[in-house]
Design a protein around this motif. Structure first.
Motif, PDB file in Angstrom:
ATOM      1  N   GLU A 120     -18.096   5.945   6.402  1.00  0.00           N
ATOM      2  CA  GLU A 120     -16.912   6.332   7.169  1.00  0.00           C
ATOM      3  C   GLU A 120     -16.176   5.126   7.755  1.00  0.00           C
ATOM      4  OE1 GLU A 120     -18.313   9.081  10.101  1.00  0.00           O
ATOM      5  OE2 GLU A 120     -18.565  10.715   8.663  1.00  0.00           O
ATOM      6  N   ASN A 121     -16.559   3.921   7.312  1.00  0.00           N
ATOM      7  CA  ASN A 121     -15.932   2.695   7.808  1.00  0.00           C
ATOM      8  C   ASN A 121     -16.050   2.571   9.330  1.00  0.00           C
ATOM      9  OD1 ASN A 121     -14.576   0.245   7.396  1.00  0.00           O
ATOM     10  ND2 ASN A 121     -12.569   1.162   7.777  1.00  0.00           N
ATOM     11  N   ASN A 122     -17.237   2.905   9.841  1.00  0.00           N
ATOM     12  CA  ASN A 122     -17.474   2.855  11.288  1.00  0.00           C
ATOM     13  C   ASN A 122     -18.341   1.679  11.721  1.00  0.00           C
ATOM     14  OD1 ASN A 122     -16.007   5.158  12.043  1.00  0.00           O
ATOM     15  ND2 ASN A 122     -17.690   6.524  11.481  1.00  0.00           N
ATOM     16  N   PHE A 123     -18.814   0.864  10.769  1.00  0.00           N
ATOM     17  CA  PHE A 123     -19.684  -0.251  11.151  1.00  0.00           C
ATOM     18  C   PHE A 123     -18.885  -1.302  11.908  1.00  0.00           C
ATOM     19  CE2 PHE A 123     -21.604  -4.434  10.298  1.00  0.00           C
ATOM     20  CZ  PHE A 123     -22.834  -4.215  10.903  1.00  0.00           C
ATOM     21  N   ARG A 124     -19.392  -1.702  13.072  1.00  0.00           N
ATOM     22  CA  ARG A 124     -18.731  -2.699  13.904  1.00  0.00           C
ATOM     23  C   ARG A 124     -19.736  -3.797  14.258  1.00  0.00           C
ATOM     24  NH1 ARG A 124     -15.455  -0.149  12.011  1.00  0.00           N
ATOM     25  NH2 ARG A 124     -13.661   0.960  12.931  1.00  0.00           N
ATOM     26  N   PRO A 125     -19.574  -4.993  13.683  1.00  0.00           N
ATOM     27  CA  PRO A 125     -20.512  -6.094  13.943  1.00  0.00           C
ATOM     28  C   PRO A 125     -20.670  -6.409  15.423  1.00  0.00           C
ATOM     29  CG  PRO A 125     -19.063  -6.627  12.111  1.00  0.00           C
ATOM     30  CD  PRO A 125     -18.527  -5.379  12.721  1.00  0.00           C
ATOM     31  N   GLU A 126     -19.588  -6.242  16.187  1.00  0.00           N
ATOM     32  CA  GLU A 126     -19.669  -6.558  17.608  1.00  0.00           C
ATOM     33  C   GLU A 126     -20.665  -5.663  18.349  1.00  0.00           C
ATOM     34  OE1 GLU A 126     -15.739  -4.297  16.843  1.00  0.00           O
ATOM     35  OE2 GLU A 126     -16.929  -5.893  15.899  1.00  0.00           O
ATOM     36  N   ARG A 127     -20.867  -4.457  17.845  1.00  0.00           N
ATOM     37  CA  ARG A 127     -21.861  -3.578  18.466  1.00  0.00           C
ATOM     38  C   ARG A 127     -23.266  -4.133  18.253  1.00  0.00           C
ATOM     39  NH1 ARG A 127     -20.556   2.850  17.684  1.00  0.00           N
ATOM     40  NH2 ARG A 127     -18.403   2.869  18.417  1.00  0.00           N
ATOM     41  N   CYS A 128     -23.522  -4.616  17.046  1.00  0.00           N
ATOM     42  CA  CYS A 128     -24.825  -5.206  16.761  1.00  0.00           C
ATOM     43  C   CYS A 128     -25.024  -6.484  17.572  1.00  0.00           C
ATOM     44  CB  CYS A 128     -24.952  -5.513  15.269  1.00  0.00           C
ATOM     45  SG  CYS A 128     -25.090  -4.037  14.228  1.00  0.00           S
ATOM     46  N   THR A 129     -23.951  -7.228  17.749  1.00  0.00           N
ATOM     47  CA  THR A 129     -24.024  -8.455  18.541  1.00  0.00           C
ATOM     48  C   THR A 129     -24.455  -8.144  19.971  1.00  0.00           C
ATOM     49  OG1 THR A 129     -22.334  -9.580  17.209  1.00  0.00           O
ATOM     50  CG2 THR A 129     -22.693 -10.403  19.449  1.00  0.00           C
ATOM     51  N   ALA A 130     -23.886  -7.080  20.539  1.00  0.00           N
ATOM     52  CA  ALA A 130     -24.240  -6.689  21.906  1.00  0.00           C
ATOM     53  C   ALA A 130     -25.701  -6.268  21.997  1.00  0.00           C
ATOM     54  CB  ALA A 130     -23.336  -5.542  22.362  1.00  0.00           C
ATOM     55  N   VAL A 131     -26.169  -5.501  21.024  1.00  0.00           N
ATOM     56  CA  VAL A 131     -27.563  -5.066  21.030  1.00  0.00           C
ATOM     57  C   VAL A 131     -28.488  -6.261  20.837  1.00  0.00           C
ATOM     58  CG1 VAL A 131     -29.292  -3.623  19.892  1.00  0.00           C
ATOM     59  CG2 VAL A 131     -26.947  -2.784  20.150  1.00  0.00           C
ATOM     60  N   ALA A 132     -28.103  -7.183  19.965  1.00  0.00           N
ATOM     61  CA  ALA A 132     -28.913  -8.383  19.738  1.00  0.00           C
ATOM     62  C   ALA A 132     -29.070  -9.177  21.022  1.00  0.00           C
ATOM     63  CB  ALA A 132     -28.270  -9.244  18.660  1.00  0.00           C
ATOM     64  N   GLY A 133     -28.000  -9.258  21.807  1.00  0.00           N
ATOM     65  CA  GLY A 133     -28.073  -9.961  23.085  1.00  0.00           C
ATOM     66  C   GLY A 133     -29.050  -9.309  24.042  1.00  0.00           C
ATOM     67  N   ARG A 134     -29.113  -8.006  24.005  1.00  0.00           N
ATOM     68  CA  ARG A 134     -30.046  -7.268  24.872  1.00  0.00           C
ATOM     69  C   ARG A 134     -31.487  -7.641  24.572  1.00  0.00           C
ATOM     70  NH1 ARG A 134     -30.938  -0.696  24.428  1.00  0.00           N
ATOM     71  NH2 ARG A 134     -32.915  -0.601  25.602  1.00  0.00           N
ATOM     72  N   TYR A 135     -31.779  -7.922  23.286  1.00  0.00           N
ATOM     73  CA  TYR A 135     -33.147  -8.253  22.878  1.00  0.00           C
ATOM     74  C   TYR A 135     -33.366  -9.753  22.700  1.00  0.00           C
ATOM     75  CZ  TYR A 135     -33.994  -3.285  22.155  1.00  0.00           C
ATOM     76  OH  TYR A 135     -34.149  -1.927  22.344  1.00  0.00           O
ATOM     77  N   GLY A 136     -32.378 -10.549  23.102  1.00  0.00           N
ATOM     78  CA  GLY A 136     -32.526 -11.997  23.023  1.00  0.00           C
ATOM     79  C   GLY A 136     -32.549 -12.533  21.608  1.00  0.00           C
ATOM     80  N   LEU A 137     -31.836 -11.863  20.692  1.00  0.00           N
ATOM     81  CA  LEU A 137     -31.812 -12.289  19.298  1.00  0.00           C
ATOM     82  C   LEU A 137     -30.532 -13.054  18.982  1.00  0.00           C
ATOM     83  CD1 LEU A 137     -33.023  -8.975  17.599  1.00  0.00           C
ATOM     84  CD2 LEU A 137     -34.403 -10.951  18.233  1.00  0.00           C
ATOM     85  N   ASP A 138     -30.601 -13.886  17.978  1.00  0.00           N
ATOM     86  CA  ASP A 138     -29.429 -14.598  17.484  1.00  0.00           C
ATOM     87  C   ASP A 138     -28.583 -13.606  16.688  1.00  0.00           C
ATOM     88  OD1 ASP A 138     -27.609 -16.062  15.924  1.00  0.00           O
ATOM     89  OD2 ASP A 138     -28.897 -17.838  15.935  1.00  0.00           O
ATOM     90  N   SER A 139     -27.380 -13.332  17.154  1.00  0.00           N
ATOM     91  CA  SER A 139     -26.552 -12.325  16.501  1.00  0.00           C
ATOM     92  C   SER A 139     -26.192 -12.690  15.070  1.00  0.00           C
ATOM     93  CB  SER A 139     -25.269 -12.083  17.311  1.00  0.00           C
ATOM     94  OG  SER A 139     -24.511 -13.277  17.428  1.00  0.00           O
ATOM     95  N   ASP A 140     -26.032 -13.980  14.800  1.00  0.00           N
ATOM     96  CA  ASP A 140     -25.719 -14.408  13.439  1.00  0.00           C
ATOM     97  C   ASP A 140     -26.885 -14.106  12.494  1.00  0.00           C
ATOM     98  OD1 ASP A 140     -23.266 -15.306  14.241  1.00  0.00           O
ATOM     99  OD2 ASP A 140     -23.812 -17.428  14.306  1.00  0.00           O
ATOM    100  N   GLU A 141     -28.114 -14.308  12.981  1.00  0.00           N
ATOM    101  CA  GLU A 141     -29.306 -14.006  12.157  1.00  0.00           C
ATOM    102  C   GLU A 141     -29.418 -12.499  11.922  1.00  0.00           C
ATOM    103  OE1 GLU A 141     -31.613 -15.827  10.633  1.00  0.00           O
ATOM    104  OE2 GLU A 141     -30.515 -17.672  11.137  1.00  0.00           O
ATOM    105  N   VAL A 142     -29.091 -11.728  12.950  1.00  0.00           N
ATOM    106  CA  VAL A 142     -29.171 -10.276  12.837  1.00  0.00           C
ATOM    107  C   VAL A 142     -28.175  -9.756  11.811  1.00  0.00           C
ATOM    108  CG1 VAL A 142     -28.658  -8.110  14.046  1.00  0.00           C
ATOM    109  CG2 VAL A 142     -30.067  -9.850  15.143  1.00  0.00           C
ATOM    110  N   LEU A 143     -26.965 -10.312  11.829  1.00  0.00           N
ATOM    111  CA  LEU A 143     -25.914  -9.856  10.914  1.00  0.00           C
ATOM    112  C   LEU A 143     -26.095 -10.409   9.510  1.00  0.00           C
ATOM    113  CD1 LEU A 143     -22.858 -10.174  13.328  1.00  0.00           C
ATOM    114  CD2 LEU A 143     -23.926  -8.049  12.558  1.00  0.00           C
TER     115      LEU A 143
END
Length: 205
Positions: free
Chosen positions: A182-205
């Motif tokens: 549905e074209n609903n994927f938003r990388p910025e949402r994953c970036t925010a969640v990654a920050g919550r868990y102390g992860l590198d957002s670039d590695e997560v994406l």
């Protein structure tokens, strides 16, 4: 890995169900990963299969135990030097290694031992994890449904991140394929969640 589907439905978001599935499904259905099915083809040597025959399987593009079951017998017989007897021996060996093979009976102890390999992936919400018995189970298909704007898409983004965190923190230490219909994927949402868990957002994406 886990396979997740997000479905719009006129019901509460809290409704979540997990479905068990066979180890081998038709090509038009969603295939879910099972632990033993992805054993390296080299393991066949421990079940009495000749190393030369294993090399021929690799040359034919077969690299896991599960991929043997996905090939019709006719295709295996087309491999140079493979007779009916040899193909039968290879299939028998693969079934012994694959405890999830649908062609063999299993005892309750077998199922219990296989369940020990199940990983529970946190949803990021302790209350939801509790409802699901610890989180999303690997080796199953999970479907979340609810009305518009009840958090289904956000949950998918969260799971795309939590699946990658270490097991001690409630993750699966794995990687994720996000199928967006549905074209609903938003990388910025994953970036925010990654920050919550102390992860590198670039590695997560």
């Amino acid at each position: 890995p886990i396979h997740l589907s997000r479905v719009s439905h006129r019901s509460n978001m809290s409704s979540a169900k997990q479905k068990s599935h066979p180890a081998h499904v038709a090509s038009e259905e969603l295939a879910t990963e099972v632990v033993d099915t992805f054993l390296n083809i080299g393991e066949l040597s421990n079940a009495g299969v000749n190393v030369a025959d294993i090399d021929k399987l690799r040359q034919a593009g077969i690299h896991t135990i599960g991929s043997i079951f996905q090939r019709p017998t006719k295709a295996l017989l087309e491999i140079r030097g493979f007779s009916d007897a040899k193909v039968s021996k290879i299939l028998d060996a693969a079934r012994k290694l694959d405890s999830n093979s649908s062609s063999s009976f299993k005892t309750g102890l077998d199922v219990r031992d296989r369940r020990k390999n199940v990983i529970h992936i946190t949803t990021g919400a302790k209350s939801v994890d509790a409802i699901l018995g610890g989180g999303i189970e690997t080796g199953s298909i999970s479907e979340f449904y609810g009305e518009f704007r009840t958090g289904k898409t956000q949950l998918m983004h969260t799971l795309a991140v939590t699946t990658q965190i270490d097991r001690q923190s409630g993750g699966g230490a794995g990687r994720v394929v996000y199928i967006d219909t549905e074209n609903n994927f938003r990388p910025e949402r994953c970036t925010a969640v990654a920050g919550r868990y102390g992860l590198d957002s670039d590695e997560v994406l």
